[in-house]
Scaffold this motif. Structure first.
Motif, PDB file in Angstrom:
ATOM      1  N   LEU A 186     -13.464   1.678  -5.023  1.00 53.99           N
ATOM      2  CA  LEU A 186     -12.128   1.987  -5.531  1.00 53.99           C
ATOM      3  C   LEU A 186     -11.199   2.275  -4.366  1.00 53.99           C
ATOM      4  O   LEU A 186     -11.399   3.223  -3.614  1.00 53.99           O
ATOM      5  N   ASP A 187     -10.166   1.451  -4.219  1.00 48.29           N
ATOM      6  CA  ASP A 187      -9.224   1.569  -3.109  1.00 48.29           C
ATOM      7  C   ASP A 187      -7.803   1.678  -3.655  1.00 48.29           C
ATOM      8  O   ASP A 187      -7.247   0.691  -4.147  1.00 48.29           O
ATOM      9  N   LEU A 188      -7.231   2.889  -3.578  1.00 50.02           N
ATOM     10  CA  LEU A 188      -5.873   3.140  -4.054  1.00 50.02           C
ATOM     11  C   LEU A 188      -4.954   3.566  -2.910  1.00 50.02           C
ATOM     12  O   LEU A 188      -3.898   4.152  -3.137  1.00 50.02           O
ATOM     13  N   ARG A 189      -5.328   3.291  -1.690  1.00 48.59           N
ATOM     14  CA  ARG A 189      -4.573   3.741  -0.516  1.00 48.59           C
ATOM     15  C   ARG A 189      -3.144   3.204  -0.499  1.00 48.59           C
ATOM     16  O   ARG A 189      -2.850   2.153  -1.048  1.00 48.59           O
ATOM     17  N   PHE A 190      -2.286   3.951   0.191  1.00 46.17           N
ATOM     18  CA  PHE A 190      -0.911   3.505   0.459  1.00 46.17           C
ATOM     19  C   PHE A 190      -0.172   3.096  -0.823  1.00 46.17           C
ATOM     20  O   PHE A 190       0.288   1.969  -0.965  1.00 46.17           O
ATOM     21  N   ASN A 191      -0.087   4.031  -1.763  1.00 43.56           N
ATOM     22  CA  ASN A 191       0.722   3.868  -2.957  1.00 43.56           C
ATOM     23  C   ASN A 191       1.530   5.150  -3.155  1.00 43.56           C
ATOM     24  O   ASN A 191       1.694   5.933  -2.214  1.00 43.56           O
ATOM     25  N   ASN A 192       2.023   5.365  -4.361  1.00 46.05           N
ATOM     26  CA  ASN A 192       2.831   6.552  -4.637  1.00 46.05           C
ATOM     27  C   ASN A 192       2.258   7.365  -5.790  1.00 46.05           C
ATOM     28  O   ASN A 192       3.005   7.935  -6.593  1.00 46.05           O
ATOM     29  N   PHE A 193       0.932   7.438  -5.860  1.00 41.50           N
ATOM     30  CA  PHE A 193       0.292   8.230  -6.901  1.00 41.50           C
ATOM     31  C   PHE A 193       0.523   9.717  -6.633  1.00 41.50           C
ATOM     32  O   PHE A 193       0.529  10.162  -5.475  1.00 41.50           O
ATOM     33  N   THR A 194       0.701  10.484  -7.699  1.00 41.07           N
ATOM     34  CA  THR A 194       0.976  11.916  -7.586  1.00 41.07           C
ATOM     35  C   THR A 194       0.007  12.709  -8.471  1.00 41.07           C
ATOM     36  O   THR A 194      -0.801  12.139  -9.201  1.00 41.07           O
ATOM     37  N   GLY A 195       0.134  14.037  -8.395  1.00 43.73           N
ATOM     38  CA  GLY A 195      -0.688  14.897  -9.235  1.00 43.73           C
ATOM     39  C   GLY A 195      -2.051  15.160  -8.631  1.00 43.73           C
ATOM     40  O   GLY A 195      -2.299  14.892  -7.452  1.00 43.73           O
ATOM     41  N   SER A 196      -2.943  15.688  -9.419  1.00 41.40           N
ATOM     42  CA  SER A 196      -4.252  16.107  -8.929  1.00 41.40           C
ATOM     43  C   SER A 196      -5.263  14.967  -8.965  1.00 41.40           C
ATOM     44  O   SER A 196      -5.081  13.965  -9.656  1.00 41.40           O
ATOM     45  N   ILE A 197      -6.335  15.169  -8.218  1.00 40.58           N
ATOM     46  CA  ILE A 197      -7.458  14.228  -8.209  1.00 40.58           C
ATOM     47  C   ILE A 197      -8.446  14.693  -9.271  1.00 40.58           C
ATOM     48  O   ILE A 197      -8.892  15.844  -9.248  1.00 40.58           O
ATOM     49  N   PRO A 198      -8.826  13.843 -10.218  1.00 45.09           N
ATOM     50  CA  PRO A 198      -9.712  14.290 -11.312  1.00 45.09           C
ATOM     51  C   PRO A 198     -11.126  14.581 -10.832  1.00 45.09           C
ATOM     52  O   PRO A 198     -11.662  13.884  -9.961  1.00 45.09           O
ATOM     53  N   GLU A 199     -11.720  15.580 -11.418  1.00 42.07           N
ATOM     54  CA  GLU A 199     -13.084  15.972 -11.060  1.00 42.07           C
ATOM     55  C   GLU A 199     -14.083  14.863 -11.351  1.00 42.07           C
ATOM     56  O   GLU A 199     -15.038  14.650 -10.593  1.00 42.07           O
ATOM     57  N   ASN A 200     -13.875  14.136 -12.443  1.00 45.00           N
ATOM     58  CA  ASN A 200     -14.834  13.092 -12.836  1.00 45.00           C
ATOM     59  C   ASN A 200     -14.945  11.970 -11.810  1.00 45.00           C
ATOM     60  O   ASN A 200     -15.910  11.206 -11.832  1.00 45.00           O
ATOM     61  N   LEU A 201     -13.974  11.876 -10.918  1.00 41.51           N
ATOM     62  CA  LEU A 201     -14.034  10.837  -9.887  1.00 41.51           C
ATOM     63  C   LEU A 201     -15.303  10.980  -9.057  1.00 41.51           C
ATOM     64  O   LEU A 201     -15.919   9.988  -8.673  1.00 41.51           O
ATOM     65  N   PHE A 202     -15.697  12.217  -8.768  1.00 43.83           N
ATOM     66  CA  PHE A 202     -16.854  12.445  -7.900  1.00 43.83           C
ATOM     67  C   PHE A 202     -18.167  12.466  -8.679  1.00 43.83           C
ATOM     68  O   PHE A 202     -19.238  12.613  -8.090  1.00 43.83           O
ATOM     69  N   ASN A 203     -18.077  12.331 -10.001  1.00 44.87           N
ATOM     70  CA  ASN A 203     -19.287  12.159 -10.810  1.00 44.87           C
ATOM     71  C   ASN A 203     -19.630  10.691 -10.995  1.00 44.87           C
ATOM     72  O   ASN A 203     -20.742  10.357 -11.399  1.00 44.87           O
ATOM     73  N   LYS A 204     -18.675   9.827 -10.718  1.00 44.80           N
ATOM     74  CA  LYS A 204     -18.872   8.392 -10.919  1.00 44.80           C
ATOM     75  C   LYS A 204     -19.705   7.813  -9.780  1.00 44.80           C
ATOM     76  O   LYS A 204     -19.607   8.247  -8.638  1.00 44.80           O
ATOM     77  N   GLN A 205     -20.502   6.818 -10.087  1.00 40.26           N
ATOM     78  CA  GLN A 205     -21.404   6.201  -9.109  1.00 40.26           C
ATOM     79  C   GLN A 205     -20.641   5.218  -8.222  1.00 40.26           C
ATOM     80  O   GLN A 205     -20.823   4.002  -8.310  1.00 40.26           O
ATOM     81  N   LEU A 206     -19.797   5.762  -7.363  1.00 34.98           N
ATOM     82  CA  LEU A 206     -18.994   4.943  -6.460  1.00 34.98           C
ATOM     83  C   LEU A 206     -19.573   4.983  -5.053  1.00 34.98           C
ATOM     84  O   LEU A 206     -20.152   5.991  -4.626  1.00 34.98           O
ATOM     85  N   ASP A 207     -19.382   3.908  -4.316  1.00 38.96           N
ATOM     86  CA  ASP A 207     -19.809   3.866  -2.922  1.00 38.96           C
ATOM     87  C   ASP A 207     -18.637   4.120  -1.974  1.00 38.96           C
ATOM     88  O   ASP A 207     -18.840   4.549  -0.849  1.00 38.96           O
ATOM     89  N   ALA A 208     -17.420   3.844  -2.414  1.00 42.79           N
ATOM     90  CA  ALA A 208     -16.237   4.063  -1.582  1.00 42.79           C
ATOM     91  C   ALA A 208     -15.111   4.634  -2.437  1.00 42.79           C
ATOM     92  O   ALA A 208     -14.797   4.074  -3.491  1.00 42.79           O
ATOM     93  N   ILE A 209     -14.523   5.744  -1.982  1.00 47.77           N
ATOM     94  CA  ILE A 209     -13.388   6.383  -2.641  1.00 47.77           C
ATOM     95  C   ILE A 209     -12.275   6.493  -1.612  1.00 47.77           C
ATOM     96  O   ILE A 209     -12.343   7.316  -0.694  1.00 47.77           O
TER      97      ILE A 209
END
Length: 402
Positions: A186-209
């Motif tokens: 998951l690559d969301l770099r260099f955008n204009n996203f705001t707000g908090s980072i959800p906790e469930n993101l780190f529960n997901k079986q991702l190799d790159a955040i």
């Protein structure tokens, strides 16, 4: 006379078949009528009347055609939502042969990858892309896409890589990405996203955040240390609070951690030493305080260690400078009061300017060193000598268990 009778019989059967076929079509039925007529064993000289190929799987052709039509409709819908195409990429998106479109890659007749990196396209992402059920890779790096990520993306069961970096997406973290079942990158770099980072993101079986260079705020979720990712990049946001104490407890296979240029405070958790595979650790340009944990010397694979531009104090742990794979060590612009001769003899890049080390050049003026920030901050500390990394690893894991 016998031969003539046979021909008359065949002609009558043929006429009957044609009549039945016309009758069925006239009444709106979709059933095909096929009758083989000919002499001998039927392998030659026959006549096929009706729809389809008598030697094919009856369900394969309609399904394949349906898939092709869905892909064509999805891409044409997306094409209509793209308002600027200065490189003319979409000029090739004509006709039903979607596998010939520029940036579209197929396996057989199914679209498995779309790579439009650096196409400079301007527009939005349409929900119809979720019809591409076999899509495994979607790379849209360096374009001018904006708006939201459609909720329908949760239906992309085959999607493994989603790169939306360097665009103009905005709003809160795209929650739909958490529901893409097989996503690993998951690559969301260099955008204009705001707000908090959800906790469930780190529960997901991702190799790159990769979330760096956005406008995320709030604290890093406490379950950070339980992520399966090998790369976590949260740099250049507006994150505050402390690095979670779970950091490293699970013995994650992290290789790169970048938290630089945020608003983090507090100590570096002692558990950082459990990241035995880590190669890059950069927490520079924050407001971290206290001592640097001795357990950093357990990072046997570390190549880049950047602690610069924080408020660390005390002595730099001696064993940090003995790390065998270290290429660059930066501790500049802190409040360190000393380091060992082992650090002085480092043959790698070692930047210690802007500290409070007596007898060294390019240090802070004495008045700045008289009041150390966070001097009263209490950080859990494991005795530096002897430092047995295996024992520390076991002890920290036991201490963290319920």
């Amino acid at each position: 006379m016998k031969k003539k009778g046979t021909n008359n019989n065949n002609f009558s059967l043929l006429s009957l078949s044609l009549f039945l076929n016309c009758l069925i079509l006239t009444n709106g039925y979709s059933i095909g009528v096929g009758v083989g007529i000919g002499g001998g064993d039927g392998d030659d000289g026959g006549v096929w009347i009706g729809g389809g190929n008598p030697n094919s799987n009856p369900g394969s052709a309609p399904n394949q055609q349906q898939t092709t039509n869905a892909a064509y409709n999805a891409l044409q819908s997306w094409k209509s939502a793209i308002t600027e195409d200065p490189s003319g990429v979409l000029k090739t998106w004509v006709g039903e042969d979607v596998c010939s479109y520029r940036g579209v890659f197929c396996s057989g007749s199914s679209i498995t990858s779309i790579d439009l990196n650096k196409a400079n396209l301007k527009g939005t992402i349409v929900k119809d892309l979720s019809l591409l059920s076999d899509l495994t890779i979607l790379h849209l790096n360096s374009n001018r896409f904006s708006g939201q990520i459609p909720d329908s993306f949760k239906n992309l069961d085959s999607l493994q890589e989603l790169d939306l970096s360097n665009n103009r997406f905005s709003g809160s973290f795209p929650q739909v990405t958490l529901y893409i079942p097989n996503l690993v990158y998951l690559d969301l770099r260099f955008n204009n996203f705001t707000g908090s980072i959800p906790e469930n993101l780190f529960n997901k079986q991702l190799d790159a955040i990769l979330l760096n260079n956005n406008q995320f705020t709030g604290e890093i979720p406490g379950n950070l240390g339980y992520s399966t990712a090998s790369v976590i990049n949260l740099a250049n946001n507006k994150l505050s609070g402390e690095i979670p104490t779970s950091f490293g407890i699970t013995g994650s296979k992290l290789k790169e951690v970048l938290f630089l240029n945020n608003q983090l405070t507090g100590c570096i958790p002692e558990s950082v030493g459990l990241f035995s595979d880590i190669e890059v650790f950069d927490v520079s340009f924050n407001s971290l305080m206290g001592h640097v944990p001795d357990t950093i010397s357990c990072l046997s694979e570390i190549e880049v260690l950047n602690l610069g531009h924080n408020k660390f104090s005390g002595d730099l742990p001696d064993l940090v400078c003995t790390l065998r794979n270290l290429i660059n060590l930066t501790v500049s612009f802190n409040f360190f009061s000393g380091f060992s001769s082992q650090c002085s003899s480092l043959s790698v890049g070692f930047d210690f300017t802007g500290n409070c080390i007596p007898g060294k050049g390019y240090q802070r003026p004495q008045p700045d060193c008289s009041a150390i920030p966070g001097g009263q901050l209490s950080c859990f500390r494991i005795p530096a000598q002897p430092l047995t990394c295996a024992a520390i690893s076991l002890g920290l894991k036991v201490a963290s268990s319920p």
